[in-house]
Structure formats: structure tokens, C-alpha cells
Design a protein around this motif. Structure first.
Motif, PDB file in Angstrom:
ATOM      1  N   PRO A   1     -11.010   9.504   1.620  1.00 57.53           N
ATOM      2  CA  PRO A   1     -10.294   8.420   1.143  1.00 57.53           C
ATOM      3  C   PRO A   1     -10.365   8.424  -0.395  1.00 57.53           C
ATOM      4  O   PRO A   1      -9.386   7.913  -0.841  1.00 57.53           O
ATOM      5  N   GLN A   2     -11.120   9.510  -1.040  1.00 53.79           N
ATOM      6  CA  GLN A   2     -10.745   9.553  -2.667  1.00 53.79           C
ATOM      7  C   GLN A   2      -9.531  10.564  -2.711  1.00 53.79           C
ATOM      8  O   GLN A   2      -8.860  10.347  -3.625  1.00 53.79           O
ATOM      9  N   ILE A   3      -9.322  11.425  -1.957  1.00 55.64           N
ATOM     10  CA  ILE A   3      -8.452  12.482  -1.951  1.00 55.64           C
ATOM     11  C   ILE A   3      -6.968  11.407  -1.766  1.00 55.64           C
ATOM     12  O   ILE A   3      -5.739  11.638  -2.402  1.00 55.64           O
ATOM     13  N   THR A   4      -6.900  10.646  -0.766  1.00 60.19           N
ATOM     14  CA  THR A   4      -5.802   9.841  -0.275  1.00 60.19           C
ATOM     15  C   THR A   4      -5.494   8.447  -1.393  1.00 60.19           C
ATOM     16  O   THR A   4      -4.466   7.993  -1.111  1.00 60.19           O
ATOM     17  N   GLY A   5      -6.548   8.148  -1.728  1.00 58.89           N
ATOM     18  CA  GLY A   5      -6.563   6.869  -2.730  1.00 58.89           C
ATOM     19  C   GLY A   5      -6.411   5.635  -1.779  1.00 58.89           C
ATOM     20  O   GLY A   5      -6.387   4.603  -2.401  1.00 58.89           O
ATOM     21  N   ASP A   6      -6.706   5.687  -0.655  1.00 56.93           N
ATOM     22  CA  ASP A   6      -6.596   4.544   0.248  1.00 56.93           C
ATOM     23  C   ASP A   6      -7.951   4.519   1.225  1.00 56.93           C
ATOM     24  O   ASP A   6      -8.141   5.379   2.049  1.00 56.93           O
ATOM     25  N   PRO A   7      -8.697   3.379   0.905  1.00 57.70           N
ATOM     26  CA  PRO A   7     -10.096   3.580   1.687  1.00 57.70           C
ATOM     27  C   PRO A   7      -9.743   3.471   3.254  1.00 57.70           C
ATOM     28  O   PRO A   7     -10.578   3.714   4.085  1.00 57.70           O
ATOM     29  N   GLU A   8      -8.742   2.839   3.559  1.00 60.49           N
ATOM     30  CA  GLU A   8      -8.211   2.712   5.016  1.00 60.49           C
ATOM     31  C   GLU A   8      -7.919   4.018   5.806  1.00 60.49           C
ATOM     32  O   GLU A   8      -8.009   4.168   6.819  1.00 60.49           O
ATOM     33  N   LYS A   9      -7.394   5.000   4.880  1.00 58.74           N
ATOM     34  CA  LYS A   9      -7.275   6.297   5.467  1.00 58.74           C
ATOM     35  C   LYS A   9      -8.229   7.475   5.228  1.00 58.74           C
ATOM     36  O   LYS A   9      -8.304   7.961   4.329  1.00 58.74           O
ATOM     37  N   GLY A  10      -8.940   7.415   6.420  1.00 56.31           N
ATOM     38  CA  GLY A  10     -10.074   8.068   6.632  1.00 56.31           C
ATOM     39  C   GLY A  10      -9.867   9.335   7.258  1.00 56.31           C
ATOM     40  O   GLY A  10      -8.673   9.769   7.662  1.00 56.31           O
ATOM     41  N   LEU A  11     -11.036  10.077   7.462  1.00 54.89           N
ATOM     42  CA  LEU A  11     -10.861  11.533   8.350  1.00 54.89           C
ATOM     43  C   LEU A  11     -10.499  11.232   9.609  1.00 54.89           C
ATOM     44  O   LEU A  11     -11.111  10.166  10.329  1.00 54.89           O
TER      45      LEU A  11
END
Length: 179
Positions: free
Chosen positions: A123-133
Motif C-alpha cells: 500500500p505504501q508503494i502504490t499509494g492506495d490503501p485499497e490496493k494491497g498484496l
């Protein structure tokens, strides 16, 4: 009914004995009560509820021409399960992995550490907490059922929301070192 001999008799000394009747117990009320109790417990007992896992199907608009789901390379982690409790993982695609493939073990000192790192980092890399592993689990034909259950337990423990069980490709078998 009992009789009491009080009369003076003729002196012959014979005792008059009363007839003994067998005592009979009416069990109708007991049987009615037993059936009422059985009915009550049958109606109030809760049966075991079936346990199931949630199933998420991919969106049709997020597939390519070959009807394969498109997954971002920096969000996808592939876990390969082989024979003899062997496990390997890599990030990204098979032909060009971003990280790995690395050998790993099961449990809290093995794959769980890597999963927890990735769950926090993605989520830190994508900047979106909804987009997880997104984890892609690929068991080989030589792997055992327990290893698959162990990986699914790790998904629940590490709180991975999106994971899928997929068939192995020949490239994955080559990475795993199996034929």
C-alpha cells in the motif's frame, strides 16, 4: 384390597390370607413426557453449520485477450509449493521477476515474515490503501494437501485479502526444480 380378619372363628387356627394383586403402574404419562422432551430437544438443538470460504471472482473488464486476469507486477507475489515441504516465492511475473525466486520455509519464521513485509509495503508503494498484496498460490502435483492448507492459514494470519490458487506452468516447475 386387603381384608382384616377380626372374627372369632371356629378355633381351627386357619389364617385367612388375602389375595395379593400385582401392582400395575400406568406408564402412559411417562411415555408422553419422554416424547415431549425428545421433540423439544430436537427443535431447540442447533445443527453444525457448514463452513465455507469466501470466493472472489475476477472482473471481466480486467482480463486480457487470453481471458487471463491482469495483475500489477509490483503487487503480485507468487508462492510455489513443491514436494517434500519445498516452497519458493517471487514477486512479479515468472519470466521477469522483480524479486526472487527465494527458498522459504513454512511457519512464523519463514513465509509469514515475507508476507507481513509485503502486506505493509505494497500500500505504501502504490499509494492506495485499497490496493494491497495479491498472492498467487501454485501447488505442484507432487505437493501435499497439508502444505496447501498451511499456506491458506498464512493468508488468514497475515490478513492477505486477495489470493488465488492457480495451476502450475512449466516455467514454474523449472523454478521449483520439478519435472
Amino acid at each position: 384390597m386387603a381384608e382384616l380378619n377380626t372374627g372369632g372363628g371356629d378355633g381351627k387356627g386357619k389364617k385367612v390370607r388375602s389375595k395379593k394383586q400385582n401392582a400395575g403402574v400406568d406408564l402412559t404419562a411417562m411415555v408422553d413426557l419422554a416424547f415431549l422432551l425428545i421433540t423439544f430437544f430436537m427443535l431447540t438443538t442447533s445443527m453444525n453449520k457448514p463452513q465455507s470460504m469466501n470466493l472472489a471472482m475476477p472482473d471481466k473488464d480486467k482480463t486480457d485477450v487470453d481471458n487471463e486476469t491482469l495483475v500489477a507486477d509490483n503487487r503480485s507475489m507468487t508462492i510455489l509449493i513443491g514436494a517434500d515441504n519445498k516452497i519458493k516465492w517471487y514477486m512479479g511475473r515468472t519470466d521477469a521477476p522483480l524479486e526472487g525466486p527465494q527458498d522459504q520455509t513454512y511457519g512464523k519464521e519463514g513465509i509469514r515474515i515475507e508476507l507481513l513485509k509485503k502486506v505493509k509495503a505494497i500500500p505504501q508503494i502504490t499509494g492506495d490503501p485499497e490496493k494491497g498484496l495479491i498472492v498467487i498460490i501454485k501447488p505442484s502435483k507432487n505437493s501435499n494437501y497439508r502444505n496447501l492448507v498451511d499456506i491458506l492459514d498464512e493468508m488468514a494470519i497475515t490478513n492477505v485479502k486477495a489470493y488465488a490458487i492457480v495451476d502450475m506452468t512449466p516455467e514454474d516447475l523449472a523454478i521449483l526444480g520439478e519435472n
